[in-house]
Design a protein around this motif. Structure first.
Motif, mmCIF file in Angstrom:
data_model
loop_
_atom_site.group_PDB
_atom_site.id
_atom_site.type_symbol
_atom_site.label_atom_id
_atom_site.label_comp_id
_atom_site.label_asym_id
_atom_site.label_seq_id
_atom_site.Cartn_x
_atom_site.Cartn_y
_atom_site.Cartn_z
ATOM 1 N N THR A 94 -5.865 15.781 -145.735
ATOM 2 C CA THR A 94 -6.557 16.969 -146.223
ATOM 3 C C THR A 94 -6.498 18.053 -145.155
ATOM 4 O OG1 THR A 94 -8.073 15.708 -147.629
ATOM 5 C CG2 THR A 94 -8.780 17.910 -146.981
ATOM 6 N N LYS A 95 -6.211 19.276 -145.589
ATOM 7 C CA LYS A 95 -6.225 20.428 -144.689
ATOM 8 C C LYS A 95 -6.931 21.575 -145.396
ATOM 9 C CE LYS A 95 -5.326 22.896 -141.032
ATOM 10 N NZ LYS A 95 -5.998 22.596 -139.745
ATOM 11 N N ILE A 96 -8.003 22.079 -144.769
ATOM 12 C CA ILE A 96 -8.807 23.150 -145.346
ATOM 13 C C ILE A 96 -8.762 24.358 -144.428
ATOM 14 C CG2 ILE A 96 -11.113 23.836 -146.106
ATOM 15 C CD1 ILE A 96 -11.677 20.873 -146.672
ATOM 16 N N TYR A 97 -8.444 25.521 -144.999
ATOM 17 C CA TYR A 97 -8.491 26.788 -144.284
ATOM 18 C C TYR A 97 -9.641 27.605 -144.863
ATOM 19 C CZ TYR A 97 -3.626 25.626 -143.052
ATOM 20 O OH TYR A 97 -2.485 25.006 -142.611
ATOM 21 N N THR B 279 -8.417 24.907 -149.908
ATOM 22 C CA THR B 279 -7.905 23.574 -149.628
ATOM 23 C C THR B 279 -6.400 23.575 -149.833
ATOM 24 O OG1 THR B 279 -9.981 22.531 -150.313
ATOM 25 C CG2 THR B 279 -8.018 21.128 -150.231
ATOM 26 N N ASP C 71 -5.010 18.085 -150.316
ATOM 27 C CA ASP C 71 -6.212 17.451 -150.866
ATOM 28 C C ASP C 71 -5.980 15.957 -151.064
ATOM 29 O OD1 ASP C 71 -8.635 16.945 -152.044
ATOM 30 O OD2 ASP C 71 -8.191 17.986 -153.916
ATOM 31 N N ARG D 264 0.215 21.506 -136.583
ATOM 32 C CA ARG D 264 -1.159 21.671 -137.045
ATOM 33 C C ARG D 264 -1.868 20.327 -137.037
ATOM 34 N NH1 ARG D 264 -2.076 26.692 -139.169
ATOM 35 N NH2 ARG D 264 -0.251 27.863 -139.904
ATOM 36 N N PRO E 293 -4.712 17.967 -138.973
ATOM 37 C CA PRO E 293 -5.351 17.877 -140.292
ATOM 38 C C PRO E 293 -6.871 17.956 -140.203
ATOM 39 C CG PRO E 293 -4.625 15.707 -139.568
ATOM 40 C CD PRO E 293 -4.082 16.688 -138.568
ATOM 41 N N THR E 294 -7.491 18.359 -141.293
ATOM 42 C CA THR E 294 -8.951 18.334 -141.382
ATOM 43 C C THR E 294 -9.434 16.890 -141.474
ATOM 44 O OG1 THR E 294 -8.924 20.475 -142.520
ATOM 45 C CG2 THR E 294 -10.930 19.152 -142.706
ATOM 46 N N SER E 295 -8.717 16.079 -142.240
ATOM 47 C CA SER E 295 -8.996 14.646 -142.317
ATOM 48 C C SER E 295 -7.737 13.935 -142.768
ATOM 49 C CB SER E 295 -10.153 14.362 -143.294
ATOM 50 O OG SER E 295 -9.803 14.740 -144.608
#
Length: 309
Positions: free
Chosen positions: A13-16, A20, A23, A56, A58-60
């Protein structure tokens, strides 16, 4: 040591901000494959490639390249990866030989290694005659080959290419595809993002289709085509009587329909029984056939069925 898969992505998951980009995305890339990622603009292709390339975090979730975590072991994983980005970032005033040498210096290669690797890559991509030319004077196809050569300076196990043939003319694209295939046959795994469905069909051994930041399908091109469609055989017949007879005799395993008095379309699967049934029915009107055309399911069908928003 070999790793299979060479890339393993789990619940990524990657959120800016409020958007999202990825996901819970999960996929695997087998070592030695030519793995193509398809999806519409904003589906998450570039973000996925940037995380795999250690650019980059990841967010999770997690990404492993040859068993190395790209977030916590970015330096070690990065040594196994070559990146050819979509945007050409080569110094326009440098020569191909200088560009390759600069990259070798940045990677910490010694003078002898730099000289050897530069010579090998110039020869490998037929860049010898351009070794002293300025990058700004090179054709688009030649610059793209130089991009790929730069990505290979460290002899990586995995090469990542984002929209590799954007802007190239048809002949340059075909030439570049041949270079990629030759590189892959030498053992290098390719991870490619593209919106060119013909390019994907030519290059891919495996495909992942992304939609809204997640994988909606993964498999070989043939398997994905079979998933969304069947072969369609269109028959032109000499009379509407024969057309109606063929449509009315459709059996389980194949379908026949007609929106034109003397034309029948038969959708036939790969099931042997369905093929036999279709051929048996066609033989009954063989004397009435005035024309026929076979259409295979295509990656266009896959994209429309699976990648559309």
């Amino acid at each position: 040591m070999t790793f299979d898969p060479i890339v393993h992505v789990v619940e990524l998951t990657k959120i800016y901000g409020t958007r999202t980009a990825l996901d819970g995305l999960t996929l695997t890339v087998t070592q030695g494959s030519r793995f193509v990622v398809l999806g519409h603009n904003g589906a998450g292709k570039s973000t996925l490639l940037e995380i795999v390339a250690t650019l980059r975090v990841p967010t999770s979730g997690s990404v492993r390249v040859a068993g190395l975590d790209t977030a916590t072991q970015a330096r070690e994983a990065g040594r196994l990866i070559g990146l050819a980005p979509q945007s050409n970032a080569l110094d326009p005033l440098a020569s191909p030989a200088e560009v390759l040498d600069f990259q070798a210096v940045a990677l910490g290669l010694g003078r002898r290694q730099r000289t050897r690797r530069t010579r090998e890559l110039l020869d490998l991509f037929g860049l010898g005659e351009h070794r002293a030319s300025r990058v700004a004077k090179l054709s688009g196809g030649t610059r793209r080959k130089l991009d790929l050569a730069v990505a290979l300076v460290a002899e990586p196990a995995l090469v990542i290419l984002d929209e590799p043939t954007t802007g190239l003319d048809p002949l340059a694209r075909i030439d570049f595809w041949a270079e990629l295939t030759r590189l892959n046959q030498g053992g290098t795994t390719l991870l490619i993002s593209t919106q060119d469905l013909h390019e994907a069909d030519v290059l891919a051994t495996d495909i992942a289709v992304l939609r809204e930041g997640t994988v909606v399908a993964q498999g070989t091109p043939a398997a994905l085509k079979q998933r969304v469609g069947t072969r369609t055989l269109t028959l032109d017949l000499s009379s509407d009587v024969a057309s109606k007879a063929l449509v009315s005799s459709s059996r389980v395993g194949f379908r026949a329909d007609s929106d034109h008095g003397n034309r029948v379309r038969l959708g036939v699967s790969d099931d042997p029984a369905a093929l036999r049934n279709a051929l048996a029915e066609i033989s009954g009107v063989a004397g009435e056939i005035t024309g026929l055309h076979l259409d295979e399911a295509s990656l266009d069908d896959v994209f429309v069925a699976l990648a559309a928003r």
